[in-house]
Design an enzyme around this catalytic site. Structure first.
Site, short mmCIF file in Angstrom:
data_model
loop_
_atom_site.label_atom_id
_atom_site.label_comp_id
_atom_site.label_asym_id
_atom_site.label_seq_id
_atom_site.Cartn_x
_atom_site.Cartn_y
_atom_site.Cartn_z
N THR A 25 63.83 -3.48 103.75
CA THR A 25 64.75 -3.37 104.89
C THR A 25 64.09 -2.84 106.15
O THR A 25 64.42 -3.25 107.26
CB THR A 25 65.92 -2.43 104.50
OG1 THR A 25 66.55 -2.98 103.36
CG2 THR A 25 66.93 -2.28 105.61
N SER A 71 63.03 -6.07 95.23
CA SER A 71 63.52 -6.55 93.93
C SER A 71 62.54 -7.56 93.33
O SER A 71 62.57 -7.83 92.14
CB SER A 71 64.88 -7.23 94.08
OG SER A 71 65.76 -6.38 94.75
N THR A 101 63.36 -0.01 99.31
CA THR A 101 63.71 1.21 98.56
C THR A 101 64.06 0.92 97.11
O THR A 101 63.94 1.81 96.26
CB THR A 101 64.92 1.91 99.22
OG1 THR A 101 66.01 0.99 99.31
CG2 THR A 101 64.56 2.42 100.59
N THR A 290 65.12 10.49 78.54
CA THR A 290 66.56 10.73 78.65
C THR A 290 67.21 9.92 79.77
O THR A 290 66.60 9.68 80.81
CB THR A 290 66.87 12.23 78.86
OG1 THR A 290 68.29 12.38 79.06
CG2 THR A 290 66.15 12.82 80.06
N GLN A 291 68.45 9.54 79.53
CA GLN A 291 69.23 8.86 80.58
C GLN A 291 69.66 9.83 81.67
O GLN A 291 70.07 9.42 82.74
CB GLN A 291 70.50 8.24 79.97
CG GLN A 291 70.23 7.11 79.01
CD GLN A 291 71.51 6.56 78.38
OE1 GLN A 291 72.61 6.87 78.82
NE2 GLN A 291 71.34 5.74 77.37
N CYS A 292 69.62 11.13 81.36
CA CYS A 292 70.05 12.13 82.34
C CYS A 292 69.06 12.20 83.50
O CYS A 292 67.85 12.03 83.31
CB CYS A 292 70.15 13.51 81.71
SG CYS A 292 71.44 13.61 80.47
N1 ASP Z 1 66.67 -4.73 98.91
C1 ASP Z 1 65.83 -3.95 99.78
C2 ASP Z 1 64.48 -3.79 99.11
O1 ASP Z 1 64.35 -3.01 98.23
C3 ASP Z 1 66.46 -2.64 100.07
C4 ASP Z 1 65.64 -1.71 100.92
O2 ASP Z 1 64.59 -2.01 101.43
O3 ASP Z 1 66.08 -0.59 101.11
O4 ASP Z 1 63.58 -4.45 99.49
#
Ligand code: ASP
Length: 355
Positions: A25, A71, A101, A290-292
């Site tokens: 982003t 992603s 992110t 752990t999932q926590c």
């Molecule tokens: N979908 C974006 C990515 O991870 C979200 C971001 O950059 O915050 O590339």
């Protein structure tokens, strides 16, 4: 390599930083036609963030092609980043990696294992709102990341010779970070390790928690052989025997991260434990995480955890899944036998576990 700013030089050796843009982003703009976010030409970053010109330093940029939403990050990107940092290591005081992110915590974790004897800062950052938006968090994140990546102590040594994430005025150890907020600016947390720094009026470094153990006589070495045959089995009430069987005994995995409940607990049903034992008997590396969000695995606390230990499952302590994945890819890629991998999983290699 694209030189975007070359200000006055002090002693002919200006402070320098390499901004590496992978996508995400932070470097996107709304497409005027369909309104979707698309990457902009990163060589124009100084137009978007003119504040960077105020730094008395050399700022170069490098943009990957293609730029990706995180992603789509694959280990090939981590290998390319490790090679880029190695190749440009002597040319810069620090490195800032702009990254989406969504998988930033995975990438920062993996790089922490792949870069050995790191004596400079590698700071990941990104943003929740594109840098062109009026309320963007990207500018502050990027400016703080650049300042931290190039910060030196009074002896000229880097303040944070680690792979870390700079986000929302906080500096987190990369392999302790998790993305915890899909929409808020406070996107990352380091639930089991203190912040390495906080950016207020001044940047306050938490020196006693920063790792300074690199050997200055030796250079950086990188590890780019990764074995990605790892699966993650997240337990949940109602999980079926078939689903557990497919993941634990599937041919595609050499290791399985078991995302367990609480302090490392799993169902006591005989079918479940029989599958865990069978996977262990087939030589699979089984790691209990752990999932926590906070706290750690203690397989001696409850009978349900103890049965996993008895079945041959390794304790992940307070490691995150993101970090466990990078650690396994790295350890297994080093041509290490499974017994050695298991022994090293129990050890704190890069500050990823409290042990
Ligand atoms: N979908 C974006 C990515 O991870 C979200 C971001 O950059 O915050 O590339």
């Amino acid at each position: 390599m694209n030189l975007i700013f070359n200000p006055f030089q002090r002693n002919n050796t200006p402070t320098s930083v390499l901004l590496v843009y992978t996508g995400g982003t932070i470097g996107m703009k709304a497409d005027p036609v369909d309104g979707t976010l698309k990457p902009f030409d990163f060589s124009g970053i100084l137009e978007e963030v003119p504040e960077l010109r105020k730094f008395a330093m050399k700022i170069d940029s490098y943009a990957f092609n293609p730029l990706i939403d995180s992603s789509d990050v694959e280990p090939a990107l981590w290998q390319a980043l490790a090679r880029l940092i190695r190749d440009r290591y002597d040319d810069y005081d620090g490195f800032v990696i702009l990254h989406g992110t969504d998988t930033m915590a995975y990438s920062a974790s993996a790089l922490s294992f792949m870069l050995d004897n790191l004596g400079k800062s590698v700071v990941f950052t990104g943003s929740q709102l594109p840098i062109g938006e009026p309320r963007t968090d990207g500018k502050e994140n990027l400016i703080s990341a650049v300042e931290i990546a190039t910060a030196k102590d009074s002896h000229g040594r880097p303040m944070v010779p680690e792979v870390c994430i700079c986000f929302n005025s906080q500096l987190l150890r990369g392999n302790r970070s998790v993305k915890v907020n899909a929409t808020g600016f406070d996107a990352f947390k380091s639930p089991n390790y203190p912040l390495l720094a906080t950016a207020g009026i001044n940047i306050k470094y938490n020196n006693s928690f920063i790792h300074y153990g690199y050997d200055r006589r030796k250079g950086l070495t990188i590890h780019t052989d990764l074995d990605t045959r790892v699966s993650v089995l997240k337990l949940h009430p109602g999980i079926t025997e078939q689903a557990v069987r497919d993941i634990l005994l599937g041919d595609g995995s050499r290791a399985v991260i078991l995302e367990t409940y609480g302090s490392g607990n799993a169902p006591c049903q005989p079918w479940f434990l029989a599958l865990v034992r069978e996977a262990a008997a087939r030589g699979k590396i089984l790691l209990n995480v752990t999932q926590c969000l906070s706290g750690y695995v203690d397989m001696d606390r409850y009978a349900t955890g103890r049965s996993l230990k008895d079945a041959g499952v390794i304790c992940g302590h307070d490691i995150t899944t993101e970090s466990a994945l990078g650690k396994l890819f790295y350890l297994m890629g080093e041509n290490t036998g499974n017994e050695r991998v298991k022994a090293l999983l129990e050890k704190n290699l890069k500050g990823e576990i409290s042990k």
